[in-house]
Design a protein around this motif. Structure first.
Motif: not given
Length: 290
Positions: A131-153
């Motif tokens: 659930e927490a990992i999904l939360g960070i994916m959500r933050i990364s989507n909102r802030t356009s942090a693509d690299r972080k998004y893919h790391d947490y995905r």
């Protein structure tokens, strides 16, 4: 652990106060009283530490708490905050995940990130970590942090693989929660692909989402997933309108303010184009009654 260390310090302070307040008259009584106090306080320390500072919830109570939080999330932030304040604190991370979500919705991304990071680092509950990992994916989507998004995905995929390997140990309540989280993973993935213009991956993700959707009976979760289904290019104009119209109606009747707002926004965006609005006006009676 940090909790054990803090509690031990507190207990030692309490012990010293009690020892000096109670002044036994003889050396025998002094030793006896000291041992009794120490034994009682050590027992108290172990009890507090084993519970993580709060009572442990049963699987049934944990599932009920998750369902209340999940429903409140789609009603409003105020509703979610109210459930958090009334709930018994749990040691697995359910409350913390919801608190991090509130911080996210309030655009306090730093606070939200720190809370999610803490959950991932400290909880031994794989579902709460997911659930927490999904939360960070959500933050990364909102802030356009693509690299972080893919790391947490990638972390989310590895977490799902571990959970799938232990699927036989999951209770029915765990399975219900996990299916909802899997839907959330695909929703976040689809939203990211749509934002990046990666329509083939978006279409594949929506197909996977539709395969998982029958596994849940939670109305709020289904309505949230249908927001993605409505945007699928495989749907005709009539199908998209039907999904959005029914979703807006059901969300309003259920009191899901967040979902109602999103459905209305998508309907307004669809009807902004005059030619689309004209086409919808011809077929809407059949759709709304069908």
């Amino acid at each position: 652990s940090r909790i054990l260390w803090r509690n031990t310090i507190r207990i030692n302070h309490i012990y010293m106060r009690l020892y000096h307040v109670v002044q036994p008259p003889t050396r025998y009584n002094n030793i006896t009283m000291r041992h009794i106090l120490k034994l009682l306080l050590i027992t108290l320390t172990a009890t507090i530490s084993s519970c993580g500072g709060s009572p442990a919830l049963t699987d049934g109570e944990q599932a009920q708490l998750y369902n209340r939080l999940n429903t409140a999330r789609f009603i409003s932030i105020d509703s979610l905050g109210s459930v958090i304040r009334e709930a018994i604190p749990d040691r697995q991370g359910t409350i913390a995940n919801s608190s991090a979500y509130i911080a996210f919705m309030q655009m306090d991304y730093e606070k939200s990130q720190k809370t999610y990071d803490s959950i991932i680092s400290h909880t031994d509950n794989e579902l709460e970590r997911f659930e927490a990992i999904l939360g960070i994916m959500r933050i990364s989507n909102r802030t356009s942090a693509d690299r972080k998004y893919h790391d947490y995905r990638a972390k989310a995929i590895r977490t799902m693989q571990r959970i799938d390997e232990e699927a036989s140990n999951l209770t029915p309540a765990h399975i219900t929660k996990y299916n909802g989280q899997r839907l959330e993973f695909h929703i976040l993935s689809a939203n990211h692909y749509a934002a990046m213009g990666m329509y083939e991956k978006y279409a594949n993700t929506v197909t996977e989402l539709q395969q998982i959707l029958p596994l849940t009976s939670d109305t709020a979760t289904i309505l949230n997933a249908d927001l993605v289904n409505a945007s699928s290019r495989s749907n005709t104009l009539a199908e998209r309108f039907r999904i959005l119209f029914r979703g807006a109606t059901r969300s309003r009747l259920k009191g899901y303010q967040w979902l109602t707002g999103h459905y209305k926004l998508m309907l307004a965006t669809m009807l902004r184009d005059q030619s689309t609005a004209d086409s919808i006006s011809k077929i809407s009676p059949a759709i709304s009654t069908g």
